[in-house]
Design an enzyme around this catalytic site. Structure first.
Site, PDB file in Angstrom:
ATOM      1  N   HIS A   1      -2.004  -3.220  -1.502  1.00 27.48           N
ATOM      2  CA  HIS A   1      -2.359  -1.931  -2.101  1.00 27.48           C
ATOM      3  C   HIS A   1      -3.061  -2.046  -3.448  1.00 27.48           C
ATOM      4  CE1 HIS A   1      -2.395   2.324  -3.082  1.00 27.48           C
ATOM      5  NE2 HIS A   1      -1.688   2.110  -4.171  1.00 27.48           N
TER       6      HIS A   1
ATOM      7  N   ASN B   1      -8.566   0.350   4.167  1.00 28.06           N
ATOM      8  CA  ASN B   1      -9.789   0.674   3.415  1.00 28.06           C
ATOM      9  C   ASN B   1     -11.042   0.104   4.073  1.00 28.06           C
ATOM     10  OD1 ASN B   1      -7.720  -0.103   0.697  1.00 28.06           O
ATOM     11  ND2 ASN B   1      -8.440   1.974   1.070  1.00 28.06           N
TER      12      ASN B   1
ATOM     13  N   ASN C   1      -1.388   4.162   2.625  1.00 19.46           N
ATOM     14  CA  ASN C   1      -1.504   5.561   2.238  1.00 19.46           C
ATOM     15  C   ASN C   1      -2.820   6.204   2.692  1.00 19.46           C
ATOM     16  OD1 ASN C   1      -2.336   3.642   0.080  1.00 19.46           O
ATOM     17  ND2 ASN C   1      -3.114   5.482  -0.905  1.00 19.46           N
ATOM     18  N   HIS C   2      -3.808   5.390   3.068  1.00 18.81           N
ATOM     19  CA  HIS C   2      -5.072   5.932   3.578  1.00 18.81           C
ATOM     20  C   HIS C   2      -5.140   5.919   5.108  1.00 18.81           C
ATOM     21  CE1 HIS C   2      -7.116   6.463  -0.252  1.00 18.81           C
ATOM     22  NE2 HIS C   2      -6.700   5.263  -0.627  1.00 18.81           N
TER      23      HIS C   2
ATOM     24  N   HIS D   1       3.243  -1.907   1.349  1.00 12.58           N
ATOM     25  CA  HIS D   1       2.041  -1.340   0.747  1.00 12.58           C
ATOM     26  C   HIS D   1       2.495  -0.422  -0.387  1.00 12.58           C
ATOM     27  CE1 HIS D   1      -2.281  -0.552   1.095  1.00 12.58           C
ATOM     28  NE2 HIS D   1      -2.001   0.712   0.766  1.00 12.58           N
TER      29      HIS D   1
END
Length: 272
Positions: A178, A40, A67-68, A153
């Site tokens: 996360h 992030n 996930n990003h 995560h």
């Protein structure tokens, strides 16, 4: 050997608190290596090559994702050139990059860093338990590597805790990321693996998990899309977990949370 793991870096506030605080912390606490989750770091979504290099230049030795991972498209060609950036191991097999990396830290110690992403309440992915079990059959503590760190995560505390006990005694640490909120369950498990179900974030805690409050509140109140999520830009807090790992066995001897700056109560390990 002392390793610091830093929780999810969210936006400019998270980056700046690392740039301003990490070099002195490394010196004061005699830290041998630093791993940070940075999925992030670029305006709250993804990681750019430029920011990755800035993190490396300011004391981070390896970066994990989640996930990003692919929110910044310019990372996709770069990750194959920079093995210190690690995407989840249980991504599809043809994903760019690698799910693990072995880095050399102070005293020529070899540290394997593994990234996994959970499956509960998240997008469907391959089985993290099966894949890490396969990986660890070829990489074991005190033989191939001196320490093994796992960034799990994941959304669910139960999934993170289950993985930690599944790997207890086989890895140095299982660290949850996360959810961006530090938990108080840091400990060394019975067989010597350090664990915390979430180390929190490096970012502005006057926010909703790092994002400006108004957009998040609007989404909950109206259930309508509208205001775009942007990272909060107030004073950042650096959150992490410091681990002391036995040089011979590769197992954890002690762990302590590390929090400095920003909104949360500060805690700095008093280790000699």
């Amino acid at each position: 050997m002392r390793i610091l793991f830093l929780g999810d870096i969210v936006g400019r506030s998270g980056r700046e608190v690392i740039y301003s605080r990490l070099p002195k912390l490394k010196s004061d606490l005699k830290i041998d290596g630093v791993v940070a989750n940075a999925e992030n770091a670029s305006h709250g979504f993804g990681l750019s090559p430029m920011i990755a290099q800035d993190l490396f230049n300011n004391g981070v030795d390896a970066i994990t994702l989640g996930n990003h991972s692919w929110d910044r498209k310019d990372l996709i060609p770069y990750i194959d050139k920079e093995p210190r950036i690690i995407r989840p191991l249980n991504f599809p097999p043809k994903s760019p990059g690698s799910g693990f990396h072995i880095l050399t830290v102070a005293k020529q110690k070899r540290v394997m860093v593994i990234n996994l992403v959970g499956r509960l309440f998240m997008e469907p992915m391959d089985d993290p338990f099966r894949l890490i079990n396969e990986l660890l059959t070829h990489n074991t503590l005190a033989r191939g590597v001196d320490a093994i760190l796992v960034d799990m995560h994941a959304e669910a505390t139960s999934e993170k805790t289950a993985l930690a006990y599944y790997l207890d005694g086989r890895v140095s640490a299982v660290i949850g990321t996360h959810t961006h909120t530090p938990t108080s369950d840091h400990r060394v498990l019975p067989c010597g693996t350090a664990f915390q179900s979430d180390v929190g974030m490096c970012g502005d805690y006057d926010s909703v998990i790092g994002m400006q409050k108004e957009a998040a509140i609007n989404r909950f109140v109206t259930k309508m899309p509208g205001m775009r999520f942007s990272p909060a830009e107030g004073k950042g807090t650096l959150c992490g977990l410091l681990m002391q790992i036995n040089d011979s066995s590769g197992l954890a001897e002690k762990v302590s949370p590390l929090r400095v700056g920003g909104q949360l109560e500060e805690t700095v390990p008093n280790w000699s």
